[in-house]
Write a protein that holds these residues in place. Structure first.
Motif, PDB file in Angstrom:
ATOM      1  N   ARG A   1       0.855  -1.191   0.000  1.00 17.75           N
ATOM      2  CA  ARG A   1       0.000   0.000   0.000  1.00 17.75           C
ATOM      3  C   ARG A   1       0.882   1.229   0.000  1.00 17.75           C
ATOM      4  N   ALA A   2       0.727   2.055  -1.023  1.00 18.66           N
ATOM      5  CA  ALA A   2       1.420   3.333  -1.121  1.00 18.66           C
ATOM      6  C   ALA A   2       0.380   4.428  -0.964  1.00 18.66           C
ATOM      7  N   ASP A   3       0.361   5.082   0.196  1.00 20.38           N
ATOM      8  CA  ASP A   3      -0.649   6.087   0.516  1.00 20.38           C
ATOM      9  C   ASP A   3      -2.036   5.468   0.439  1.00 20.38           C
ATOM     10  N   THR A   4      -2.835   5.817  -0.580  1.00 23.96           N
ATOM     11  CA  THR A   4      -4.222   5.356  -0.650  1.00 23.96           C
ATOM     12  C   THR A   4      -4.428   4.170  -1.582  1.00 23.96           C
ATOM     13  N   ALA A   5      -3.387   3.736  -2.302  1.00 27.22           N
ATOM     14  CA  ALA A   5      -3.566   2.712  -3.339  1.00 27.22           C
ATOM     15  C   ALA A   5      -2.790   1.448  -3.001  1.00 27.22           C
ATOM     16  N   VAL A   6      -3.374   0.297  -3.342  1.00 25.55           N
ATOM     17  CA  VAL A   6      -2.704  -0.989  -3.191  1.00 25.55           C
ATOM     18  C   VAL A   6      -2.217  -1.444  -4.562  1.00 25.55           C
ATOM     19  N   SER A   7      -0.950  -1.845  -4.644  1.00 30.90           N
ATOM     20  CA  SER A   7      -0.350  -2.280  -5.907  1.00 30.90           C
ATOM     21  C   SER A   7       0.241  -3.672  -5.748  1.00 30.90           C
ATOM     22  N   GLY A   8       0.516  -4.319  -6.885  1.00 30.27           N
ATOM     23  CA  GLY A   8       1.113  -5.644  -6.894  1.00 30.27           C
ATOM     24  C   GLY A   8       0.126  -6.675  -7.422  1.00 30.27           C
ATOM     25  N   PRO A   9       0.513  -7.957  -7.347  1.00 30.31           N
ATOM     26  CA  PRO A   9       1.738  -8.451  -6.724  1.00 30.31           C
ATOM     27  C   PRO A   9       2.979  -8.245  -7.606  1.00 30.31           C
TER      28      PRO A   9
END
Length: 287
Positions: A258-266
């Motif tokens: 999680r970067a600030d408000t957004a979830v990224s990956g995998p």
């Protein structure tokens, strides 16, 4: 974090009002717009979606951009300016309106509409550090692995999703999840300790042989990021490992973040680098 410039009320402003803010708290939007219009020459933009939001920022000309919206609108604006390679030349202001305002508040922006609008008119420019990753993403506040989710939501589910407000549908979905076993893909793997390598400025802080419960990376104010790794505890709780550096690389098993408000990956590997003073944000002046 240094004061750079104060602003005169004669500055021309481009006021970009996020559509979510208009829907969730129209009264605060109106108040902020009135305060800004009374103190400066303003051009108001009402984008209906991400494309119009991006075009409004790109065509700001000599006007100073002011984003009225929540943390998502703030991070979207910074990410757009970064991708357009215009972040270094842009002094950004934000009036927090909406449900999620913790990030803006942590950066020093007042979370009340009137106080934030007055800071836009009378505040000072401050340069803040941020993180830039090797996929051109930015982080203003904090990076966390694994991502924090709503503790009331089941693993793999968002806080608001299909079935919200429809108990009969949630019952059917629950029955399907019971009858159909989850597939062992990286996207649906159960939460638990991860085997990750965390490197800070090329030095290994933790390696794959030591499972970790969580990793957090936070940009500081002097060109370095603070890194904390919480090892998986066995018996007594293990002490966290801490370090500071300009670059942080995480690699190993597929992980989300999680970067600030957004979830990224995998992803299997990602590197974040500190952008010292890269964010030029208007904040209230001292006193």
């Amino acid at each position: 974090m240094a004061e750079v410039a104060t602003f005169a009320i004669s500055d021309q402003l481009l006021v970009v009002i996020d559509p979510i803010a208009r829907r969730t708290d129209g009264e605060s939007v109106r108040i902020a717009k009135d305060v800004l219009s009374a103190g400066a020459a303003t051009k108001v933009c009402l984008p209906e979606g991400p494309d119009e939001f991006a075009r409004a920022l790109a065509r700001r000309g000599a006007r100073r951009p002011v984003v009225i919206g929540d943390d998502g609108a703030l991070t979207r604006a910074v990410a757009l300016l970064h991708r357009q390679r215009q972040l270094a030349e842009c002094v950004l202001s934000v009036v927090p309106v909406g449900g999620a305002l913790a990030l803006a508040g942590s950066l020093g922006v007042p979370t009340g509409a009137v106080a934030a609008a007055r800071a836009v008119l009378d505040g000072v420019e401050r340069r803040l550090d941020l993180l830039v990753d090797d996929s051109d993403g930015v982080v203003l506040g904090a990076l966390r692995i694994p991502p924090i989710r709503d503790p009331g939501a089941p693993a793999g589910a968002s806080a608001v999703g299909p079935g919200a407000g429809r108990p009969w549908l949630r019952t059917c979905q629950s029955l399907v999840r019971t009858l159909v076993p989850a597939r062992g893909t990286p996207e649906t793997a159960a939460a638990g300790p991860s085997r990750l390598r965390v490197e800070v400025d090329g030095a290994t802080l933790v390696d794959l042989g030591h499972p970790v419960e969580a990793v957090s990376v936070t940009p500081g104010s002097s060109g370095v990021a603070a890194v904390e790794v919480r090892p998986a505890s066995v018996g007594a709780e293990a002490s966290p490992l801490r370090a500071e550096g300009r670059t942080v690389t995480v690699s190993g098993a597929h992980f989300r973040y999680r970067a600030d408000t957004a979830v990224s990956g995998p992803v299997r590997r990602r590197t974040w680098t500190v952008g010292e003073g890269a964010l030029r944000l208007v904040l209230p002046g001292a006193g």
